[in-house]
Design a protein around this motif. Structure first.
Motif, short mmCIF file in Angstrom:
data_model
loop_
_atom_site.label_atom_id
_atom_site.label_comp_id
_atom_site.label_asym_id
_atom_site.label_seq_id
_atom_site.Cartn_x
_atom_site.Cartn_y
_atom_site.Cartn_z
N ILE A 9 0.87 -1.18 0.00
CA ILE A 9 0.00 0.00 0.00
C ILE A 9 0.91 1.23 0.00
CG2 ILE A 9 -1.71 1.33 1.28
CD1 ILE A 9 -2.76 -1.30 2.42
N PRO A 10 0.97 1.95 -1.15
CA PRO A 10 1.78 3.17 -1.20
C PRO A 10 1.01 4.31 -0.53
CG PRO A 10 0.82 2.71 -3.33
CD PRO A 10 0.40 1.61 -2.42
N PHE A 11 1.47 4.73 0.62
CA PHE A 11 0.73 5.72 1.40
C PHE A 11 1.20 7.15 1.14
CE2 PHE A 11 3.97 3.74 4.07
CZ PHE A 11 4.77 4.83 4.39
N VAL A 12 2.33 7.33 0.46
CA VAL A 12 2.88 8.67 0.25
C VAL A 12 1.94 9.52 -0.61
CG1 VAL A 12 4.75 9.95 -0.88
CG2 VAL A 12 5.27 8.04 0.61
N GLY A 13 1.36 8.97 -1.64
CA GLY A 13 0.50 9.75 -2.53
C GLY A 13 -0.93 9.90 -2.05
N LEU A 14 -1.27 9.32 -0.93
CA LEU A 14 -2.65 9.37 -0.44
C LEU A 14 -2.90 10.65 0.36
CD1 LEU A 14 -3.08 5.70 0.85
CD2 LEU A 14 -3.88 6.66 -1.32
#
Length: 180
Positions: A9-14
């Protein structure tokens, strides 16, 4: 573990707030962990990620079934699985997963892999003693159960409680000092 990239889960762009991720878990998922106790699996897992300015809150919810052998009859059946698990992800200088409810990721990480947490949630949600529902309600017909019935120890209800073993009577005589 290469097969588990879809659980990143890539959370940086959220944006900050709540985000939901859905996963369909089957037997291939458990093969990646070299876990072969389940014959099959059909489990829906929802991961709700709440992104805040300094941490992430993850809530895992799993529902479905796994096909397992009965511990008594070895017959396969579908065991219902339902479980949930909260996880807090904080950021620090180094990786730390010592606490089971708090995960510390290094500051430079941009994604979190949730596969291990899903695996543990499902495995721990399955009861350790697996009994086929038909065994519990008495409708199961199998050779194993018939053999167990034959080998069952019969309780005798005609035991005379006043009768004693003569060997013990001799020992009682020694205690009281009586000789007959």
């Amino acid at each position: 573990m290469k097969d588990l990239k879809q659980f990143n889960i890539p959370f940086v762009g959220l944006k900050e707030g709540s985000h939901e991720f859905q996963y369909q878990i089957d037997k291939k998922f458990f093969e990646a962990f070299q876990f072969d106790e389940f014959e099959d699996a059909a489990i829906n897992v929802t991961v709700t990620l709440v992104k805040k300015s300094t941490l992430l809150e993850l809530q895992f919810d799993a529902t479905g079934t796994v096909t397992v052998p009965c511990d008594i009859t070895s017959e396969l059946y579908d065991q219902p699985v339902k479980g949930s698990f909260p996880l807090i992800v904080k950021f620090g200088p180094e990786f730390d997963d010592e606490n089971e409810e708090i995960l510390v990721l290094p500051y430079e990480h941009y994604q979190v892999n949730v596969a291990q947490y899903i695996y543990e949630l499902i495995v721990l949600s399955v009861p350790s003693k697996r009994i086929h529902p038909k065994v519990q309600d008495g409708t199961m017909e199998s050779e194993t159960l018939k053999k167990l019935k034959q080998l069952e120890v019969k309780k005798e209800s005609t035991v005379d409680k006043s009768a004693t073993d003569p060997r013990w009577d001799k020992l009682k005589d020694l205690l009281t000092g009586k000789n007959t």
